[in-house]
Write a protein that holds these residues in place. Structure first.
Motif, PDB file in Angstrom:
ATOM      1  N   LEU A  79       0.772  -1.293  -0.097  1.00  0.00           N
ATOM      2  CA  LEU A  79       0.027   0.102   0.100  1.00  0.00           C
ATOM      3  C   LEU A  79       0.889   1.289  -0.157  1.00  0.00           C
ATOM      4  O   LEU A  79       0.385   2.129  -0.761  1.00  0.00           O
ATOM      5  N   GLU A  80       2.098   1.242   0.777  1.00  0.00           N
ATOM      6  CA  GLU A  80       2.828   2.342   0.669  1.00  0.00           C
ATOM      7  C   GLU A  80       3.559   2.623  -0.639  1.00  0.00           C
ATOM      8  O   GLU A  80       3.516   3.843  -1.126  1.00  0.00           O
TER       9      GLU A  80
ATOM     10  N   GLU B  91      -8.719   6.746   1.006  1.00  0.00           N
ATOM     11  CA  GLU B  91      -7.860   5.606   1.441  1.00  0.00           C
ATOM     12  C   GLU B  91      -6.904   5.777   2.580  1.00  0.00           C
ATOM     13  O   GLU B  91      -7.019   4.851   3.450  1.00  0.00           O
ATOM     14  N   LEU B  92      -6.323   6.666   2.378  1.00  0.00           N
ATOM     15  CA  LEU B  92      -5.201   6.988   3.512  1.00  0.00           C
ATOM     16  C   LEU B  92      -5.869   7.400   4.979  1.00  0.00           C
ATOM     17  O   LEU B  92      -5.334   6.779   5.881  1.00  0.00           O
TER      18      LEU B  92
ATOM     19  N   PHE C  93       2.097   6.635   5.773  1.00  0.00           N
ATOM     20  CA  PHE C  93       0.817   6.890   5.209  1.00  0.00           C
ATOM     21  C   PHE C  93       0.488   8.450   5.858  1.00  0.00           C
ATOM     22  O   PHE C  93      -0.221   9.181   5.046  1.00  0.00           O
ATOM     23  N   ARG C  94       0.947   8.669   7.030  1.00  0.00           N
ATOM     24  CA  ARG C  94       0.616  10.150   7.292  1.00  0.00           C
ATOM     25  C   ARG C  94       1.385  11.087   6.267  1.00  0.00           C
ATOM     26  O   ARG C  94       0.838  12.130   5.995  1.00  0.00           O
ATOM     27  N   GLN C  95       2.818  10.787   6.189  1.00  0.00           N
ATOM     28  CA  GLN C  95       3.503  11.513   5.129  1.00  0.00           C
ATOM     29  C   GLN C  95       2.912  11.613   3.495  1.00  0.00           C
ATOM     30  O   GLN C  95       2.766  12.730   3.323  1.00  0.00           O
ATOM     31  N   GLN C  96       2.237  10.598   3.273  1.00  0.00           N
ATOM     32  CA  GLN C  96       1.641  10.547   1.954  1.00  0.00           C
ATOM     33  C   GLN C  96       0.298  11.348   1.983  1.00  0.00           C
ATOM     34  O   GLN C  96      -0.049  12.043   0.981  1.00  0.00           O
ATOM     35  N   LEU C  97      -0.261  11.360   3.172  1.00  0.00           N
ATOM     36  CA  LEU C  97      -1.533  12.088   3.304  1.00  0.00           C
ATOM     37  C   LEU C  97      -1.358  13.450   3.429  1.00  0.00           C
ATOM     38  O   LEU C  97      -2.225  14.187   2.700  1.00  0.00           O
ATOM     39  N   MET C  98      -0.315  13.866   4.001  1.00  0.00           N
ATOM     40  CA  MET C  98       0.159  15.423   3.935  1.00  0.00           C
ATOM     41  C   MET C  98       0.307  15.823   2.789  1.00  0.00           C
ATOM     42  O   MET C  98       0.021  16.850   2.447  1.00  0.00           O
TER      43      MET C  98
ATOM     44  N   GLY D 181       9.462   5.654  -4.112  1.00  0.00           N
ATOM     45  CA  GLY D 181       9.569   4.261  -4.352  1.00  0.00           C
ATOM     46  C   GLY D 181      10.651   3.556  -3.296  1.00  0.00           C
ATOM     47  O   GLY D 181      10.960   4.282  -2.481  1.00  0.00           O
ATOM     48  N   ARG D 182      10.844   2.370  -3.341  1.00  0.00           N
ATOM     49  CA  ARG D 182      11.538   1.564  -2.500  1.00  0.00           C
ATOM     50  C   ARG D 182      12.638   0.933  -3.064  1.00  0.00           C
ATOM     51  O   ARG D 182      12.582   0.509  -4.327  1.00  0.00           O
TER      52      ARG D 182
END
Length: 275
Positions: free
Chosen positions: A164-165, A183-184, A197-202, A274-275
């Motif tokens: 998901l990340e 979704e987040l 998830f919080r970083q992506q939502l921000m 990306g990872r």
């Protein structure tokens, strides 16, 4: 081919029908054999998984009875019912699995493949969403299981969150920030301490012009950590707060903020997702 499921209700199916697993003990037995992915499971390990610290009298006979019952049910789904895939060995029992027959094994293999292919964000996102469809509900269908299965479930869930990340990183790269906000937000109800998830939502909220909401995502985490654990957000989380406060224009093009401390000039840089 007989196929087995753990990503949702525990079960098996073939062209001949579906396995009817009755009771917690039968479910725990099948889950323990499947989690071993074709390796032998000792009788003692099965006893721990099925009864924990309170096994019944004559527990070895009880294990044999449950194994025999499961063996008969599996045989009814096979093309050759006289050839059992649930094998008795001197150390215990082994469930023979065909390649690609266990959903969680396919799920984990697909995760490793997606990590290594390095395709475009759009292509990667489509593949991840396809793989995530395999997740049909709570692992084991919510059945109470033993410690070995619990540990495996934690590993499977960790892989799902990693997928998901990666998915949301790809969506941000594709400027799909509006779509991923709900979704987040839902995921953070279940995983309130997940910083990625919080970083992506921000980032997603900021791109929608919701700077205050983006900052509140950070402040909510700060409050939870302080009140419940006596901790503070990580330096990386603080970098996201700072980027939003400073209205860093790079937040509109990348999803991952690199720590400002890495730059001797004090300038902010962003790394590709990306990872």
């Amino acid at each position: 081919m007989l196929k087995f499921q753990l990503l949702g209700a525990i079960g098996a199916s073939s062209e001949r029908g579906e396995l009817q697993v009755s009771g917690t003990l039968q479910s725990s037995l099948l889950a323990a054999l499947l989690v071993a992915e074709g390796s032998p499971v000792s009788r003692d390990a099965l006893i721990d998984e099925m009864w924990g610290s309170e096994p019944p009298d004559a527990v070895e006979n009880a294990v044999q009875a449950h194994v025999s019952r499961l063996r008969r049910k599996l045989a009814a789904l096979e093309d050759d019912p006289d050839r059992s895939r649930l094998i008795t060995q001197h150390v215990g029992y082994r469930l023979v699995l065909d390649e690609g027959s266990l959903d969680v094994t396919v799920f984990m293999e697909e995760y490793e493949r997606i990590k290594s292919i390095g395709s475009s964000p759009d292509g990667t996102a489509k593949e991840i969403r396809h793989v995530l469809k395999m997740w049909r509900g709570p692992i084991y269908g919510g059945t109470a299981v033993g410690q070995s299965c619990q540990a495996a479930a934690a590993r499977f869930e960790e892989t799902r969150l990693a997928l998901l990340e990666l998915l949301f990183d790809c969506d941000l790269e594709n400027f799909e920030h509006r779509r991923i906000i709900p979704e987040l937000q839902t995921l953070l109800v279940e995983h309130p301490y997940n910083e990625r998830f919080r970083q992506q939502l921000m980032v997603a909220l900021y791109r929608c012009g919701r700077q205050t909401d983006a900052l509140n995502v950070y402040r909510e985490l700060h409050g939870k950590l302080s009140e419940e654990l006596g901790l503070s957000p990580s330096p990386v989380m603080r970098d996201y707060e700072r980027a939003v406060l400073e209205q860093d224009p790079c937040l509109h093009v990348k999803s991952t903020v690199q720590r400002a401390a890495a730059s001797h000039r004090g300038e902010r840089h962003l790394m590709p997702a990306g990872r």
